[in-house]
Scaffold this motif. Structure first.
Motif, PDB file in Angstrom:
ATOM      1  N   GLU A   1      45.378  32.402  38.117  1.00 10.13           N
ATOM      2  CA  GLU A   1      46.141  33.224  37.560  1.00 10.13           C
ATOM      3  C   GLU A   1      45.937  34.644  37.455  1.00 10.13           C
ATOM      4  O   GLU A   1      46.479  35.733  37.325  1.00 10.13           O
ATOM      5  N   LEU A   2      44.290  34.761  37.143  1.00 12.14           N
ATOM      6  CA  LEU A   2      43.543  35.942  37.020  1.00 12.14           C
ATOM      7  C   LEU A   2      43.739  36.868  38.386  1.00 12.14           C
ATOM      8  O   LEU A   2      43.981  38.002  38.321  1.00 12.14           O
ATOM      9  N   ALA A   3      43.680  36.143  39.319  1.00 14.12           N
ATOM     10  CA  ALA A   3      43.851  36.524  40.731  1.00 14.12           C
ATOM     11  C   ALA A   3      45.205  36.995  40.975  1.00 14.12           C
ATOM     12  O   ALA A   3      45.470  38.127  41.741  1.00 14.12           O
ATOM     13  N   LEU A   4      46.276  36.308  40.584  1.00  9.66           N
ATOM     14  CA  LEU A   4      47.632  36.660  40.815  1.00  9.66           C
ATOM     15  C   LEU A   4      47.905  38.004  39.925  1.00  9.66           C
ATOM     16  O   LEU A   4      48.736  38.769  40.475  1.00  9.66           O
ATOM     17  N   HIS A   5      47.355  38.133  38.951  1.00 12.64           N
ATOM     18  CA  HIS A   5      47.638  39.570  38.159  1.00 12.64           C
ATOM     19  C   HIS A   5      46.933  40.585  38.798  1.00 12.64           C
ATOM     20  O   HIS A   5      47.474  41.766  38.776  1.00 12.64           O
ATOM     21  N   LEU A   6      45.546  40.546  39.261  1.00 16.28           N
ATOM     22  CA  LEU A   6      44.745  41.637  39.579  1.00 16.28           C
ATOM     23  C   LEU A   6      44.859  41.983  41.031  1.00 16.28           C
ATOM     24  O   LEU A   6      44.347  43.091  41.389  1.00 16.28           O
ATOM     25  N   ASN A   7      44.892  40.854  41.768  1.00 20.80           N
ATOM     26  CA  ASN A   7      44.995  41.223  43.390  1.00 20.80           C
ATOM     27  C   ASN A   7      45.896  42.290  43.757  1.00 20.80           C
ATOM     28  O   ASN A   7      45.217  42.996  44.843  1.00 20.80           O
ATOM     29  N   PRO A   8      46.923  42.203  43.411  1.00 17.55           N
ATOM     30  CA  PRO A   8      48.163  43.173  43.797  1.00 17.55           C
ATOM     31  C   PRO A   8      47.687  44.716  43.523  1.00 17.55           C
ATOM     32  O   PRO A   8      47.249  44.853  42.309  1.00 17.55           O
ATOM     33  N   ARG A   9      47.770  45.669  44.717  1.00 17.11           N
ATOM     34  CA  ARG A   9      46.972  47.118  44.368  1.00 17.11           C
ATOM     35  C   ARG A   9      48.281  47.679  43.395  1.00 17.11           C
ATOM     36  O   ARG A   9      49.382  47.352  43.489  1.00 17.11           O
ATOM     37  N   ASN A  10      47.717  48.304  42.335  1.00 13.96           N
ATOM     38  CA  ASN A  10      48.862  48.826  41.302  1.00 13.96           C
ATOM     39  C   ASN A  10      48.227  50.330  41.209  1.00 13.96           C
ATOM     40  O   ASN A  10      47.309  50.633  40.574  1.00 13.96           O
ATOM     41  N   ALA A  11      49.321  51.116  41.336  1.00 10.36           N
ATOM     42  CA  ALA A  11      49.005  52.744  41.174  1.00 10.36           C
ATOM     43  C   ALA A  11      49.082  53.061  39.549  1.00 10.36           C
ATOM     44  O   ALA A  11      48.859  53.924  38.882  1.00 10.36           O
ATOM     45  N   VAL A  12      49.579  52.106  38.704  1.00  7.86           N
ATOM     46  CA  VAL A  12      49.748  52.533  37.427  1.00  7.86           C
ATOM     47  C   VAL A  12      48.705  51.607  36.551  1.00  7.86           C
ATOM     48  O   VAL A  12      47.936  52.366  35.539  1.00  7.86           O
ATOM     49  N   ALA A  13      48.712  50.265  36.516  1.00  2.00           N
ATOM     50  CA  ALA A  13      47.710  49.636  35.876  1.00  2.00           C
ATOM     51  C   ALA A  13      46.449  49.492  36.635  1.00  2.00           C
ATOM     52  O   ALA A  13      46.431  49.387  37.989  1.00  2.00           O
ATOM     53  N   ALA A  14      45.506  48.982  35.921  1.00  6.12           N
ATOM     54  CA  ALA A  14      44.082  48.503  36.792  1.00  6.12           C
ATOM     55  C   ALA A  14      44.413  47.510  37.452  1.00  6.12           C
ATOM     56  O   ALA A  14      44.842  46.368  36.886  1.00  6.12           O
ATOM     57  N   ASP A  15      43.628  47.452  38.767  1.00  3.44           N
ATOM     58  CA  ASP A  15      43.712  46.020  39.489  1.00  3.44           C
ATOM     59  C   ASP A  15      42.390  45.663  39.584  1.00  3.44           C
ATOM     60  O   ASP A  15      41.186  46.000  38.938  1.00  3.44           O
ATOM     61  N   TRP A  16      42.188  44.921  40.818  1.00 12.24           N
ATOM     62  CA  TRP A  16      40.626  44.109  41.039  1.00 12.24           C
ATOM     63  C   TRP A  16      39.743  45.108  41.079  1.00 12.24           C
ATOM     64  O   TRP A  16      38.380  44.972  40.684  1.00 12.24           O
ATOM     65  N   GLN A  17      39.963  46.163  41.740  1.00  7.88           N
ATOM     66  CA  GLN A  17      39.026  47.294  42.290  1.00  7.88           C
ATOM     67  C   GLN A  17      38.437  47.703  40.771  1.00  7.88           C
ATOM     68  O   GLN A  17      37.234  48.068  40.600  1.00  7.88           O
ATOM     69  N   THR A  18      39.169  48.133  40.000  1.00 11.77           N
ATOM     70  CA  THR A  18      38.907  48.777  38.640  1.00 11.77           C
ATOM     71  C   THR A  18      37.931  47.739  37.838  1.00 11.77           C
ATOM     72  O   THR A  18      36.955  48.003  37.473  1.00 11.77           O
ATOM     73  N   VAL A  19      38.105  46.504  38.025  1.00  8.17           N
ATOM     74  CA  VAL A  19      37.469  45.317  37.319  1.00  8.17           C
ATOM     75  C   VAL A  19      35.946  45.283  38.045  1.00  8.17           C
ATOM     76  O   VAL A  19      35.287  44.987  37.419  1.00  8.17           O
ATOM     77  N   ALA A  20      36.244  45.167  39.330  1.00 10.41           N
ATOM     78  CA  ALA A  20      34.999  45.221  40.077  1.00 10.41           C
ATOM     79  C   ALA A  20      34.099  46.318  39.709  1.00 10.41           C
ATOM     80  O   ALA A  20      32.796  46.362  39.592  1.00 10.41           O
ATOM     81  N   GLU A  21      34.342  47.702  39.742  1.00  9.71           N
ATOM     82  CA  GLU A  21      33.737  48.565  39.426  1.00  9.71           C
ATOM     83  C   GLU A  21      32.874  48.676  38.121  1.00  9.71           C
ATOM     84  O   GLU A  21      31.762  48.890  37.824  1.00  9.71           O
ATOM     85  N   MET A  22      33.769  47.926  37.086  1.00  7.17           N
ATOM     86  CA  MET A  22      33.308  47.813  35.630  1.00  7.17           C
ATOM     87  C   MET A  22      32.239  46.679  35.645  1.00  7.17           C
ATOM     88  O   MET A  22      31.349  46.706  34.862  1.00  7.17           O
ATOM     89  N   MET A  23      32.274  45.832  36.733  1.00  5.67           N
ATOM     90  CA  MET A  23      31.333  44.835  36.834  1.00  5.67           C
ATOM     91  C   MET A  23      29.982  45.172  37.411  1.00  5.67           C
ATOM     92  O   MET A  23      28.987  44.501  37.250  1.00  5.67           O
TER      93      MET A  23
END
Length: 287
Positions: free
Chosen positions: A26-48
């Motif tokens: 479920e986490l992947a389903l929410h964050l995998n799609p590239r999103n121009a408005v909301a934070a996606d997996w790339q943002t989370v990866a940077e924060m990690m």
């Protein structure tokens, strides 16, 4: 009359490894799609703390968020559920927090319950107490430092000749609507460790249940014989561990007498195949 207070969960003490397959999906389903408005997996990866080059390589993955979570929990001692939730709050992904609130809490409660139910043993008289670092980092999903051991719903005891059925079991139980986490020795255990020692550690302390795939080949396997007898002879503190024999093909030899007192999950009966996997999944999911 005031409503009873919900048990408080200290998410900072629960490792990310406690999250089951369904939550990760479920986490992947929410964050995998590239999103121009909301934070996606790339943002989370940077924060990690992942680097730009690392993130570029993750773009090649079919499921980047799944891979990032696995690498984060493997290399970061602070990879806890609390830190993950904090990152999602900072990324303002409140939709993810809301949708996954209940399943995350369920996984955390199950993890804490397993820790509480682990049998207590006195180091002085416990001949099985590890004196080396052999039992640290024994599975693919373990924390390399040994602080957050990977836990499973069931240990699968099987002969190499029955591995095709084990693959079907993985497909049916780990990829279902309510997926379970299975411990399959050839897939999940890191090479270079003592087979009997690690099998005992996994059966006694890492797995809630044990599934025994019974066949003629199973009867000839020394590893299967050891694993079954070990599980049946666990100390009184581990009596709640349930063994579930599974018969998936007709046998020429007599059914093992050591398992005859247990209820069998029989796949050889055509009329029972329609409810076989649901019945087995329900048994493994029991608290």
């Amino acid at each position: 009359m005031a409503a009873p207070c919900e048990e408080r969960i200290d998410f900072d003490r629960v490792p990310v490894t406690a999250l089951n397959v369904s939550v990760r999906k479920e986490l992947a389903l929410h964050l995998n799609p590239r999103n121009a408005v909301a934070a996606d997996w790339q943002t989370v990866a940077e924060m990690m703390g992942f680097s730009y080059l690392e993130i570029q390589n993750y773009e090649r993955q079919d499921n980047p968020m799944k891979k990032i979570l696995e690498d984060w929990q493997a290399r970061c001692p602070g990879a806890t559920v609390g830190n993950l939730l904090s990152l999602l709050r900072k990324a303002e992904r409140h939709d993810v927090l809301l949708d996954l609130d209940t399943p995350i809490k369920e996984d955390c409660r199950r993890y804490m319950k397993q820790r509480q139910e682990a049998p207590l043993q006195v180091p002085v008289v416990d001949s099985c107490q590890p004196r080396t670092e052999e039992r640290r980092g024994i599975t693919v999903g373990d924390d390399p430092l040994g602080n957050t051991p990977e836990l499973f719903d069931a240990f699968i005891c099987y002969s190499q000749s029955d591995v095709e059925f084990v693959h079907e079991m993985i497909k049916q139980l780990e990829q279902s609507e309510r997926p379970l986490k299975l411990c399959v020795f050839d897939r999940d255990v890191l090479p270079g460790t003592s087979v009997c020692t690690i099998a005992g550690e996994l059966i006694e302390k890492r797995c809630r249940r044990m599934v025994v795939v019974v066949s003629d080949e199973y009867l000839e396997s020394d590893d299967c014989d050891f694993q079954t007898k070990f599980a049946l002879s666990l100390c009184p503190g581990a009596r709640t561990k349930r063994l579930i024999p599974v018969l998936y093909k007709p046998m020429k030899k007599p059914f093992p007498s050591i398992l005859r007192f247990l209820t069998i999950c029989d796949y050889t009966k055509p009329f029972a195949q329609s409810w076989f996997w649901k019945r087995l999944a329900t048994a493994l999911a029991q608290p």
